[in-house]
Design an enzyme around this catalytic site. Sequence first.
Site, PDB file in Angstrom:
ATOM      1  N   HIS A   1     -50.300  54.951 -21.906  1.00  0.00           N
ATOM      2  CA  HIS A   1     -48.879  54.730 -22.214  1.00  0.00           C
ATOM      3  C   HIS A   1     -48.652  53.238 -22.383  1.00  0.00           C
ATOM      4  O   HIS A   1     -48.646  52.487 -21.414  1.00  0.00           O
ATOM      5  CB  HIS A   1     -47.988  55.265 -21.094  1.00  0.00           C
ATOM      6  CG  HIS A   1     -46.524  55.182 -21.397  1.00  0.00           C
ATOM      7  ND1 HIS A   1     -45.627  56.111 -20.957  1.00  0.00           N
ATOM      8  CD2 HIS A   1     -45.798  54.292 -22.115  1.00  0.00           C
ATOM      9  CE1 HIS A   1     -44.412  55.797 -21.385  1.00  0.00           C
ATOM     10  NE2 HIS A   1     -44.499  54.682 -22.085  1.00  0.00           N
TER      11      HIS A   1
ATOM     12  N   HIS B   1     -40.687  61.473 -21.834  1.00  0.00           N
ATOM     13  CA  HIS B   1     -39.900  60.598 -20.962  1.00  0.00           C
ATOM     14  C   HIS B   1     -38.940  61.517 -20.218  1.00  0.00           C
ATOM     15  O   HIS B   1     -37.959  61.989 -20.775  1.00  0.00           O
ATOM     16  CB  HIS B   1     -39.130  59.546 -21.775  1.00  0.00           C
ATOM     17  CG  HIS B   1     -38.316  58.612 -20.926  1.00  0.00           C
ATOM     18  ND1 HIS B   1     -38.578  57.265 -20.850  1.00  0.00           N
ATOM     19  CD2 HIS B   1     -37.260  58.828 -20.105  1.00  0.00           C
ATOM     20  CE1 HIS B   1     -37.715  56.699 -20.018  1.00  0.00           C
ATOM     21  NE2 HIS B   1     -36.892  57.636 -19.559  1.00  0.00           N
TER      22      HIS B   1
ATOM     23  N   HIS C   1     -44.949  58.269 -16.847  1.00  0.00           N
ATOM     24  CA  HIS C   1     -44.423  57.320 -15.862  1.00  0.00           C
ATOM     25  C   HIS C   1     -43.576  58.002 -14.783  1.00  0.00           C
ATOM     26  O   HIS C   1     -42.405  57.696 -14.601  1.00  0.00           O
ATOM     27  CB  HIS C   1     -43.656  56.172 -16.519  1.00  0.00           C
ATOM     28  CG  HIS C   1     -42.665  56.552 -17.584  1.00  0.00           C
ATOM     29  ND1 HIS C   1     -41.748  57.576 -17.441  1.00  0.00           N
ATOM     30  CD2 HIS C   1     -42.436  56.016 -18.811  1.00  0.00           C
ATOM     31  CE1 HIS C   1     -41.002  57.647 -18.518  1.00  0.00           C
ATOM     32  NE2 HIS C   1     -41.404  56.727 -19.360  1.00  0.00           N
TER      33      HIS C   1
ATOM     34  N   LEU D   1     -37.430  51.468 -16.884  1.00  0.00           N
ATOM     35  CA  LEU D   1     -36.959  52.856 -16.890  1.00  0.00           C
ATOM     36  C   LEU D   1     -38.153  53.781 -17.037  1.00  0.00           C
ATOM     37  O   LEU D   1     -39.006  53.528 -17.892  1.00  0.00           O
ATOM     38  CB  LEU D   1     -35.961  53.078 -18.037  1.00  0.00           C
ATOM     39  CG  LEU D   1     -34.614  52.383 -17.860  1.00  0.00           C
ATOM     40  CD1 LEU D   1     -33.774  52.504 -19.127  1.00  0.00           C
ATOM     41  CD2 LEU D   1     -33.847  52.959 -16.662  1.00  0.00           C
TER      42      LEU D   1
ATOM     43  N   ASP E   1     -47.298  51.676 -19.160  1.00  0.00           N
ATOM     44  CA  ASP E   1     -45.955  51.522 -19.720  1.00  0.00           C
ATOM     45  C   ASP E   1     -45.627  50.044 -19.894  1.00  0.00           C
ATOM     46  O   ASP E   1     -44.473  49.631 -19.765  1.00  0.00           O
ATOM     47  CB  ASP E   1     -44.898  52.221 -18.857  1.00  0.00           C
ATOM     48  CG  ASP E   1     -43.552  52.369 -19.570  1.00  0.00           C
ATOM     49  OD1 ASP E   1     -43.513  52.240 -20.812  1.00  0.00           O
ATOM     50  OD2 ASP E   1     -42.536  52.597 -18.887  1.00  0.00           O
TER      51      ASP E   1
ATOM     52  N   HIS F   1     -40.630  42.201 -23.245  1.00  0.00           N
ATOM     53  CA  HIS F   1     -39.372  41.681 -23.782  1.00  0.00           C
ATOM     54  C   HIS F   1     -39.381  40.171 -23.564  1.00  0.00           C
ATOM     55  O   HIS F   1     -39.845  39.693 -22.518  1.00  0.00           O
ATOM     56  CB  HIS F   1     -38.158  42.258 -23.045  1.00  0.00           C
ATOM     57  CG  HIS F   1     -37.915  43.716 -23.274  1.00  0.00           C
ATOM     58  ND1 HIS F   1     -37.394  44.211 -24.454  1.00  0.00           N
ATOM     59  CD2 HIS F   1     -38.097  44.786 -22.468  1.00  0.00           C
ATOM     60  CE1 HIS F   1     -37.262  45.531 -24.354  1.00  0.00           C
ATOM     61  NE2 HIS F   1     -37.694  45.905 -23.163  1.00  0.00           N
TER      62      HIS F   1
ATOM     63  N   ALA G   1     -34.864  46.847 -20.149  1.00  0.00           N
ATOM     64  CA  ALA G   1     -35.763  47.538 -19.219  1.00  0.00           C
ATOM     65  C   ALA G   1     -37.200  47.429 -19.703  1.00  0.00           C
ATOM     66  O   ALA G   1     -37.486  47.648 -20.878  1.00  0.00           O
ATOM     67  CB  ALA G   1     -35.360  49.002 -19.105  1.00  0.00           C
TER      68      ALA G   1
END
Length: 348
Positions: free
Chosen positions: A17, A140, A178, A223, A251, A255, A267
């Site tokens: 992921h 998700h 996740h 998240l 995951d 950013h 997130a």
Amino acid sequence: MTAPSQVLKIRCPDDWHLHLRDGDMLKTVVPYTSEIYGRAIVMPNLAPPVTTVEAAVAYRQRILDAVPAGHDFTPLMTCYLTDSLDPNELERGFNEGVFTAAKLYPANATTNSSHGVTSVDAIMPVLERMEKIGMPLLVHGEVTHADIDIFDREARFIESVMEPLRQRLTALKVVFEHITTKDAADYVRDGNERLAATITPQHLMFNRNHMLVGGVRPHLYCLPILKRNIHQQALRELVASGFNRVFLGTDSAPHARHRKESSCGCAGCFNAPTALGSYATVFEEMNALQHFEAFCSVNGPQFYGLPVNDTFIELVREEQQVAESIALTDDTLVPFLAGETVRWSVKQ
């Protein structure tokens, strides 16, 4: 796996992921994954999302163009499910080896998910086709109703969406991505061989107190959100048990700093540089290093029906400091555990 006191040698791991973004960000972050992992399941939530074979082929090429010489890395592409997706397009991509899996984002659950699925019923023809051709569904697992508390969204998803879906399509292979709760850990452990899960390093290492007590730590905000300690412990116990349908999925979600350190921050944790050592630390703390290699390198390929990697890497147990930041073209990227001293790292 050999485990002398200071070195861990494991089969080359995969990341099941991963977010790589696009453009300059992609060029910056790809090498942090490609130098360690043999393969990675690449998330399709670009703007616009990856919903066609052609878009996936083009995105895969941009990723490969960013892989440094000498790195042996294969991106595994995914299709972003939408209410209007054509099942034939999905099947074509799967048959041609372009799509490894398809991703279900509930609309507005996370970054760039506004195109996501409004209800499972809306995509039932697509899901029925996936069941028929043996294509894994990556989920998700959060409901997004405004009246549901953010800390309850995963548990509510299990009872209202996941279980009815799996009862209806009993042969569909599902990865509950996740996972963050005891509810999800119990659900996956008690499920059959067609249900698996990924867990991130941050959800194994931290709980919501770490993010909120003594000041808000935006670089732990992701998240699904970090939950209370009892959920963190359940996740740690699941991986430490050697359960074979849970595997590595970072995951990692980069950013730019100004988008994280903001009055309305994004997130995602950019953990690609430190994830593998973080997982090793957790397994060591749980006296479960004997299960570390399977979690990183065996369980995922087994579930996906792919061969394990035939190369090996070593982690070394010596303290190293994580960089405070990583340069971007016009900003910086703050890695998971920035500025902290970590116990395990990949041997260079």
